[in-house]
Design a protein around this motif. Sequence first.
Motif: not given
Length: 260
Positions: A229-243
């Motif tokens: 379930a890659w999406w569990i970590s991917l989207f929080p990681g993207l939120a951190i990165t983009v911000t």
Amino acid sequence: MFWTAIAILALVAVAALLPDLLATQNPLQTDVRSALLPPSAEHLFGTDQSGRDVFSRVVHGTGRSVGIGLLATGIALVVGFVIGAISGTVHRSIDIVLMRVTDVLMAFPEFLVALLVVAVLGPGPANIAIAVTLAAVPVYVRLARVQTRTLRIAEHVEAARILGVRPLPAFLRHVMPGVLGSLSVLATIGIGSSILAAAGLSFLGLGPAEPTPEWGLMLAGGRNVIGQAWWISLFPGLAITVTVVAATVVGRILRAGRAS
């Protein structure tokens, strides 16, 4: 790039202040029958091991993750300004002591300093904010001292003293605004670093506890099922990165504009 970053930060602000406007599902609601569902129209970012909606958790975690970064940066700016202004105006012996302490702290990465502070104070959201603040202070102290010493001998400050303005009013009126202006630009960049440090400490299990929605904690929660379930970590990681990238872009552009 500047206006794109501003738009991203505006969206982050909306998510932090009005999360229910973007996410309608309860971030704490569990449903084992819907566990580990991939992204779909019903669950934009999929679901986690407990069936909780990842999109809602990312949105509701914005306020906590970004809030720690903003709080730590704001306090570090104020403390750094006070110490730096004192160091730039007092007797040289006191200045040397303050700068040597600052040099020692700056010799270590901010995240390592924050990690040591949490190791002493113990885990928890409040202690994370304190740790990130203490780790960020030396940079503001150094800049505040340099700006204070530079502006103290500026022509307009000397002219004010010749006209009879007392030292304290002269500092408040002619020196402090310039120092705070430089620190505010640095703080724009520092917000990203503080958010990243806070998320890193939460990832290590030193921050909020489950089931609190927080970006670093969500990253840690999905690492054991990253292959399934890659999406569990991917989207929080993207939120951190983009911000972090957006805040850094704005800060660097503001700093370049101020320097020019």
